[in-house]
Design an enzyme around this catalytic site. Structure first.
Site, PDB file in Angstrom:
ATOM      1  N   SER A  49      23.107  52.920  40.037  1.00  0.00           N
ATOM      2  CA  SER A  49      22.443  53.545  38.895  1.00  0.00           C
ATOM      3  C   SER A  49      22.151  52.568  37.769  1.00  0.00           C
ATOM      4  O   SER A  49      21.777  52.975  36.678  1.00  0.00           O
ATOM      5  CB  SER A  49      23.319  54.683  38.370  1.00  0.00           C
ATOM      6  OG  SER A  49      24.620  54.193  38.154  1.00  0.00           O
ATOM      7  N   THR A 161      25.265  55.290  33.552  1.00  0.00           N
ATOM      8  CA  THR A 161      24.848  54.124  32.779  1.00  0.00           C
ATOM      9  C   THR A 161      26.060  53.260  32.549  1.00  0.00           C
ATOM     10  O   THR A 161      27.157  53.793  32.368  1.00  0.00           O
ATOM     11  CB  THR A 161      24.358  54.617  31.403  1.00  0.00           C
ATOM     12  OG1 THR A 161      23.166  55.363  31.600  1.00  0.00           O
ATOM     13  CG2 THR A 161      24.104  53.489  30.432  1.00  0.00           C
ATOM     14  N   THR A 179      20.705  50.840  32.308  1.00  0.00           N
ATOM     15  CA  THR A 179      20.678  51.934  33.283  1.00  0.00           C
ATOM     16  C   THR A 179      19.337  52.022  33.996  1.00  0.00           C
ATOM     17  O   THR A 179      18.316  51.543  33.477  1.00  0.00           O
ATOM     18  CB  THR A 179      20.919  53.286  32.562  1.00  0.00           C
ATOM     19  OG1 THR A 179      21.140  54.312  33.524  1.00  0.00           O
ATOM     20  CG2 THR A 179      19.766  53.690  31.674  1.00  0.00           C
ATOM     21  N   ARG A 189       9.514  58.634  31.760  1.00  0.00           N
ATOM     22  CA  ARG A 189      10.629  59.281  31.038  1.00  0.00           C
ATOM     23  C   ARG A 189      11.607  58.216  30.540  1.00  0.00           C
ATOM     24  O   ARG A 189      11.977  57.294  31.248  1.00  0.00           O
ATOM     25  CB  ARG A 189      11.345  60.254  31.972  1.00  0.00           C
ATOM     26  CG  ARG A 189      12.553  60.969  31.358  1.00  0.00           C
ATOM     27  CD  ARG A 189      13.852  60.245  31.619  1.00  0.00           C
ATOM     28  NE  ARG A 189      15.013  60.997  31.161  1.00  0.00           N
ATOM     29  CZ  ARG A 189      16.240  60.495  31.128  1.00  0.00           C
ATOM     30  NH1 ARG A 189      16.472  59.256  31.492  1.00  0.00           N
ATOM     31  NH2 ARG A 189      17.251  61.232  30.709  1.00  0.00           N
ATOM     32  N   THR A 212      26.868  58.151  27.778  1.00  0.00           N
ATOM     33  CA  THR A 212      26.360  58.253  29.142  1.00  0.00           C
ATOM     34  C   THR A 212      26.201  59.735  29.464  1.00  0.00           C
ATOM     35  O   THR A 212      26.820  60.575  28.812  1.00  0.00           O
ATOM     36  CB  THR A 212      27.301  57.538  30.137  1.00  0.00           C
ATOM     37  OG1 THR A 212      26.769  57.661  31.462  1.00  0.00           O
ATOM     38  CG2 THR A 212      28.704  58.102  30.132  1.00  0.00           C
ATOM     39  N   GLY A 213      25.366  60.031  30.442  1.00  0.00           N
ATOM     40  CA  GLY A 213      25.135  61.430  30.791  1.00  0.00           C
ATOM     41  C   GLY A 213      23.675  61.798  30.603  1.00  0.00           C
ATOM     42  O   GLY A 213      22.807  60.919  30.582  1.00  0.00           O
TER      43      GLY A 213
HETATM   44  C1  SD4 Z   1      19.778  58.667  30.896  1.00  0.00           C
HETATM   45  N1  SD4 Z   1      21.979  58.480  29.916  1.00  0.00           N
HETATM   46  O1  SD4 Z   1      18.827  58.020  31.293  1.00  0.00           O
HETATM   47  C2  SD4 Z   1      21.153  58.038  31.018  1.00  0.00           C
HETATM   48  C3  SD4 Z   1      21.734  58.346  32.353  1.00  0.00           C
HETATM   49  C4  SD4 Z   1      23.226  58.256  32.409  1.00  0.00           C
HETATM   50  O2  SD4 Z   1      25.230  58.929  33.224  1.00  0.00           O
HETATM   51  O3  SD4 Z   1      23.891  57.684  31.681  1.00  0.00           O
HETATM   52  N2  SD4 Z   1      23.885  58.929  33.206  1.00  0.00           N
HETATM   53  O4  SD4 Z   1      19.688  59.809  30.469  1.00  0.00           O
END
Ligand code: SD4
Length: 306
Positions: A49, A161, A179, A189, A212-213
């Site tokens: 990722s 991330t 990320t 996006r 993160t998320g």
């Molecule tokens: C996003 N925050 O592109 C990132 C993805 C991520 O754990 O961190 N996921 O939205």
């Protein structure tokens, strides 16, 4: 002299902490350490990722986002929607140091990378192509969500991330966030990760924070800036992260949706760390205890009902 400290998101954050810690221990700046940590994960083809071998977007391309920030002068740089460049955290630093700007996107960021001597390469691996093919988006009839309440419920394996926060021997903080973003995102996006104040914020006078998320929900509350401002107001890094998750939860209740998977982590100039996440996020973070690298589970904060 402050004791150097490093904290990074998810189990692959251990790779980041192992790479970053020796850098601050040698007396180099926190930003160098954070970028070294981020780059170690960008180079790791088994991390699906971030960087090389990252999660592909809906049309099968790996498109990367990153930002960096240092806490002494609030110097920062960011890139988003970059294809064919692996070391995007380092590219974000070049934006900060070699341009009058702060944020470059898409083809412009890629041209800047070429001008700066970054190699162009395919970021797909056999595994990333197979993963994309298996779970590629297919049209399915769906009842549209009421306007303004559409909520991304990401699959637990479809994002992640690496955000790395470091404290150096001079007592200064630095951070990097890198990320491939959410799997199968629409081309174009951009999530929270490259946005200063959302995915990362670092200020020596208050603290450093990263996220993160599901980026849409982190951007909505100005996540990392919120955590740093909580520390400025006297909260510990742990309390600050928990308050940010409470804000995400409260907003989800207001919007009538289930809280998305979101996590925050923080580090202050005393070397204190904090981390918290929404329920079902199962967020783990890596940090150092002296020389040792530890993996910890973050505290989950559920929706408060009264
Ligand atoms: C996003 N925050 O592109 C990132 C993805 C991520 O754990 O961190 N996921 O939205």
């Amino acid at each position: 002299m402050p004791t150097p400290a490093v904290i990074a998101t998810w189990p692959f954050g251990q790779i980041a902490v192992r790479a970053a810690l020796p850098v601050v221990q040698k007396g180099r700046p926190a930003l160098d350490a954070a970028i070294a940590g981020a780059q170690a994960v960008e180079d790791d083809g088994t991390t699906h990722s971030v960087g090389f071998g990252g999660l592909a977007n809906s049309i099968g391309n790996v498109s990367l986002d990153a930002c960096v920030m240092e806490g002494r002068t609030l110097g920062c740089g960011a890139v988003a929607g970059v294809e064919n460049v692996r070391h995007v955290a380092s590219l974000a630093r070049r934006v900060m140091e070699r341009t009058p700007h702060l944020f470059l996107v898409g083809e412009g960021a890629r041209l800047f990378a070429v001008q700066q001597g970054f190699p162009l390469e395919s970021l797909n691996t056999p595994e990333s192509v197979t993963a994309w093919y298996k779970r590629r988006p297919r049209p399915k009839p769906e009842r549209p969500a009421p306007r303004g309440t559409a909520q991304l419920r990401a699959h637990p394996l479809s994002h992640d991330t690496v955000t790395v926060l470091a404290l150096d021997q001079k007592g200064s903080l630095g951070g990097a966030c890198t990320t491939s973003g959410l799997a199968h995102k629409l081309p174009g996006r951009v999530g929270d990760s490259p946005i200063i104040g959302a995915g990362l914020y670092v200020d020596d006078t208050a603290g450093a924070a990263g996220a993160t998320g599901v980026g849409e929900e982190i951007i909505r509350i100005g996540g990392s800036f919120f955590v740093v401002e909580q520390m400025r107001a006297g909260r510990t890094p742990q309390e600050a992260c928990e308050n940010a998750v409470r804000r995400v939860n409260a907003l989800a209740v207001r919007r009538g949706v289930h809280p998305a998977q979101v996590a925050f982590l923080a580090l202050d100039v005393k070397g204190r760390v904090g981390a918290a996440c929404t329920t079902d996020t199962n967020f783990q973070y890596a940090t150092n205890k002296g020389e040792k690298v530890e993996l910890n589970k973050a505290r989950e904060i559920g929706v408060e009902t009264r």
